[in-house]
Enzyme design. Structure first.
Site, mmCIF file in Angstrom:
data_model
loop_
_atom_site.group_PDB
_atom_site.id
_atom_site.type_symbol
_atom_site.label_atom_id
_atom_site.label_comp_id
_atom_site.label_asym_id
_atom_site.label_seq_id
_atom_site.Cartn_x
_atom_site.Cartn_y
_atom_site.Cartn_z
ATOM 1 N N SER A 92 0.827 -1.205 0.000
ATOM 2 C CA SER A 92 0.000 0.000 0.000
ATOM 3 C C SER A 92 0.857 1.248 0.000
ATOM 4 O O SER A 92 0.330 2.348 -0.166
ATOM 5 C CB SER A 92 -0.946 -0.015 1.196
ATOM 6 O OG SER A 92 -0.265 -0.397 2.351
ATOM 7 N N HIS A 141 -2.085 -2.748 -6.565
ATOM 8 C CA HIS A 141 -2.648 -2.394 -5.256
ATOM 9 C C HIS A 141 -4.164 -2.569 -5.299
ATOM 10 O O HIS A 141 -4.884 -1.718 -5.832
ATOM 11 C CB HIS A 141 -2.231 -0.958 -4.921
ATOM 12 C CG HIS A 141 -2.650 -0.500 -3.578
ATOM 13 N ND1 HIS A 141 -2.839 0.821 -3.260
ATOM 14 C CD2 HIS A 141 -2.923 -1.194 -2.437
ATOM 15 C CE1 HIS A 141 -3.211 0.918 -1.995
ATOM 16 N NE2 HIS A 141 -3.277 -0.293 -1.480
ATOM 17 N N GLU A 166 -4.911 -0.108 -8.274
ATOM 18 C CA GLU A 166 -3.926 0.934 -8.574
ATOM 19 C C GLU A 166 -2.684 0.209 -9.094
ATOM 20 O O GLU A 166 -2.084 -0.596 -8.373
ATOM 21 C CB GLU A 166 -3.642 1.684 -7.254
ATOM 22 C CG GLU A 166 -2.961 2.997 -7.393
ATOM 23 C CD GLU A 166 -2.744 3.692 -6.036
ATOM 24 O OE1 GLU A 166 -2.692 3.015 -4.974
ATOM 25 O OE2 GLU A 166 -2.602 4.928 -6.040
ATOM 26 N N ASN A 222 -3.302 6.272 -1.264
ATOM 27 C CA ASN A 222 -3.004 6.558 0.137
ATOM 28 C C ASN A 222 -2.427 7.945 0.373
ATOM 29 O O ASN A 222 -2.488 8.470 1.480
ATOM 30 C CB ASN A 222 -2.100 5.470 0.710
ATOM 31 C CG ASN A 222 -2.932 4.247 1.036
ATOM 32 O OD1 ASN A 222 -4.045 4.391 1.539
ATOM 33 N ND2 ASN A 222 -2.434 3.069 0.723
HETATM 34 N N1 CAA Z 1 -16.304 -10.666 -0.209
HETATM 35 C C1 CAA Z 1 -17.335 -10.694 -1.059
HETATM 36 N N2 CAA Z 1 -18.379 -9.855 -0.971
HETATM 37 C C2 CAA Z 1 -18.389 -8.972 0.050
HETATM 38 C C3 CAA Z 1 -17.327 -8.884 0.981
HETATM 39 C C4 CAA Z 1 -16.252 -9.785 0.813
HETATM 40 N N3 CAA Z 1 -15.204 -9.777 1.632
HETATM 41 N N4 CAA Z 1 -17.611 -7.894 1.863
HETATM 42 C C5 CAA Z 1 -18.804 -7.377 1.506
HETATM 43 N N5 CAA Z 1 -19.254 -8.025 0.415
HETATM 44 C C6 CAA Z 1 -20.463 -7.705 -0.351
HETATM 45 C C7 CAA Z 1 -21.727 -8.041 0.364
HETATM 46 O O1 CAA Z 1 -22.149 -9.363 0.099
HETATM 47 C C8 CAA Z 1 -22.702 -7.052 -0.262
HETATM 48 O O2 CAA Z 1 -23.099 -7.509 -1.554
HETATM 49 P P1 CAA Z 1 -24.371 -6.888 -2.334
HETATM 50 O O3 CAA Z 1 -24.059 -5.448 -2.630
HETATM 51 O O4 CAA Z 1 -24.459 -7.716 -3.583
HETATM 52 O O5 CAA Z 1 -25.498 -7.020 -1.386
HETATM 53 C C9 CAA Z 1 -21.847 -5.811 -0.466
HETATM 54 O O6 CAA Z 1 -20.496 -6.279 -0.513
HETATM 55 C C10 CAA Z 1 -22.030 -4.817 0.628
HETATM 56 O O7 CAA Z 1 -21.745 -5.452 1.875
HETATM 57 P P2 CAA Z 1 -22.626 -5.296 3.186
HETATM 58 O O8 CAA Z 1 -24.087 -5.116 2.821
HETATM 59 O O9 CAA Z 1 -22.269 -6.375 4.138
HETATM 60 O O10 CAA Z 1 -22.095 -3.998 3.889
HETATM 61 P P3 CAA Z 1 -21.994 -2.521 3.374
HETATM 62 O O11 CAA Z 1 -23.093 -2.107 2.469
HETATM 63 O O12 CAA Z 1 -21.741 -1.745 4.616
HETATM 64 O O13 CAA Z 1 -20.651 -2.496 2.496
HETATM 65 C C11 CAA Z 1 -18.329 -2.237 2.249
HETATM 66 C C12 CAA Z 1 -19.437 -2.925 3.016
HETATM 67 C C13 CAA Z 1 -18.310 -2.696 0.805
HETATM 68 C C14 CAA Z 1 -17.043 -2.642 2.954
HETATM 69 C C15 CAA Z 1 -18.572 -0.671 2.310
HETATM 70 O O14 CAA Z 1 -18.793 -0.269 3.625
HETATM 71 C C16 CAA Z 1 -17.444 0.131 1.721
HETATM 72 O O15 CAA Z 1 -17.352 0.312 0.506
HETATM 73 N N6 CAA Z 1 -16.544 0.640 2.605
HETATM 74 C C17 CAA Z 1 -15.371 1.379 2.189
HETATM 75 C C18 CAA Z 1 -14.338 0.429 1.688
HETATM 76 C C19 CAA Z 1 -13.066 1.118 1.302
HETATM 77 O O16 CAA Z 1 -12.951 2.339 1.283
HETATM 78 N N7 CAA Z 1 -12.085 0.298 0.960
HETATM 79 C C20 CAA Z 1 -10.762 0.780 0.628
HETATM 80 C C21 CAA Z 1 -9.917 0.736 1.856
HETATM 81 S S1 CAA Z 1 -8.328 1.337 1.528
HETATM 82 C C22 CAA Z 1 -7.505 -0.003 0.951
HETATM 83 O O17 CAA Z 1 -7.973 -1.097 0.881
HETATM 84 C C23 CAA Z 1 -6.142 0.248 0.496
HETATM 85 C C24 CAA Z 1 -5.076 0.635 1.431
HETATM 86 O O18 CAA Z 1 -3.930 0.598 0.990
HETATM 87 C C25 CAA Z 1 -5.299 1.078 2.814
#
Ligand code: CAA
Length: 296
Positions: A118, A139, A151, A189
């Site tokens: 990251s 990424h 990314e 990031n």
């Molecule tokens: N695998 C498969 N499917 C998943 C999953 C997983 N691990 N986690 C969630 N899902 C699916 C769920 O089944 C659901 O599917 P549908 O849309 O078809 O119903 C969908 O994703 C949404 O999940 P939930 O209903 O359980 O929960 P939610 O609506 O709160 O969404 C989330 C969860 C997708 C995590 C959402 O909250 C979100 O987008 N959060 C922000 C995520 C983000 O910003 N990620 C980047 C982080 S930074 C990074 O990763 C890089 C770094 O270097 C730090």
């Protein structure tokens, strides 16, 4: 490209293995402990079940995908036929340099070596090998099966051919790849972490509470999670280490991690993975409960 080796079976590694297997690639998932690999297979199976429940995948497709994942505790055995390696091991420079030095010796000479880092420099990782033109950043974002972005980070020596291959593979995974250059924090990031750090400073300086800060950003800016919840989700230790890379890399005090973040990590409060950060987490519960430590 058919054979993909994924190193590290934690949250990112198992998500990366999941999507490659879903889209027809043979996956070798590698970790030091068989117990970690077994746990990863259980997680992948559960995440496939979500897709089956939603009707996005059939039970047969799920089983075929799972059947394409083999697990290895030996690095040499796991990468012997690899066309592409995606490294998602611990976010530590020495660990990555050691791994890439070994991968360079163990992999066929045409294998592309990608890192899911990251924030660690792809140029530095590439320089640990004799094939820096074949070293690149891939990424993925968490949760990998859901998030569309990859990314793609071009190190100083990454070739255009390697970049084109990786962009093409991302498209085959139905992801949207974005090509960026190798500078601290890349793009994701460099922009995300100062926002999270500022949210922590806003809390630290008493401007507002945790729920209030997250609500402002969720409802006011249409973010799916507020920055403090997102920090817990990413891992507070990961946020701290990325901020240190930005601070060291640019030498600019604006990237200095908030002392509250430093204290929380030193005390072992790392967010979801440790059970508590800005919020408290209990297994199976979806309720978002502000940590008792922040209650007045
Ligand atoms: N695998 C498969 N499917 C998943 C999953 C997983 N691990 N986690 C969630 N899902 C699916 C769920 O089944 C659901 O599917 P549908 O849309 O078809 O119903 C969908 O994703 C949404 O999940 P939930 O209903 O359980 O929960 P939610 O609506 O709160 O969404 C989330 C969860 C997708 C995590 C959402 O909250 C979100 O987008 N959060 C922000 C995520 C983000 O910003 N990620 C980047 C982080 S930074 C990074 O990763 C890089 C770094 O270097 C730090």
């Amino acid at each position: 490209m058919n054979n993909i080796s994924v190193i590290g079976s934690g949250t990112m590694g198992n998500g990366i293995a999941h999507v490659f297997a879903q889209f027809g690639y043979n996956v070798s998932l590698i970790d030091v402990q068989q117990s970690a690999l077994d746990k990863a297979l259980t997680t992948i199976s559960k995440n496939f079940d979500r897709q089956v429940t939603k009707g996005n995948l059939t039970e047969n497709e799920k089983n075929d995908a799972l059947g394409r994942i083999r697990t290895f505790t030996s690095l040499g055995d796991g990468v012997v036929n690899a066309d592409l390696v995606v490294e998602a091991a611990t976010e530590n420079l020495q660990v990555k340099l050691d791994l890439f030095r070994q991968l360079d010796e163990l992999c066929p000479k045409n294998t592309i070596l990608a890192s899911n880092t990251s924030s660690i420099s792809i140029t530095k990782i590439g320089s640990a090998t004799k094939r820096p033109e074949k070293v690149i950043g891939m990424h993925f974002m968490n949760p990998v099966p859901v998030m569309k972005l990859v990314e793609v980070i071009k190190g100083y020596s990454s070739s255009q051919e390697t970049t084109d291959h990786v962009m093409h593979i991302c498209a085959k995974l139905e992801k949207i790849p974005v090509e960026v250059n190798d500078y601290p924090g890349f793009v994701a990031n460099r922009i995300l972490m100062p926002m999270i750090n500022e949210a922590i400073y806003t809390l630290f300086e008493g401007v507002a509470g945790i729920a209030e800060i997250d609500t402002v950003m969720k409802l006011g800016m249409a973010h799916p999670m507020g920055p403090l919840q997102l920090a817990d989700f990413i891992g507070l230790d990961v946020c701290l280490s990325i901020l240190k890379v930005l601070h060291d890399g640019f030498g600019n005090p604006k990237y200095a991690p908030c002392p509250l973040l430093v204290n929380m990590v030193e005390a072992g409060y790392k967010g979801v993975k440790s059970g508590e950060g800005f919020y408290e987490y209990s297994p199976g519960s979806k309720e978002l409960k502000v940590s008792g430590r922040f209650k007045k």
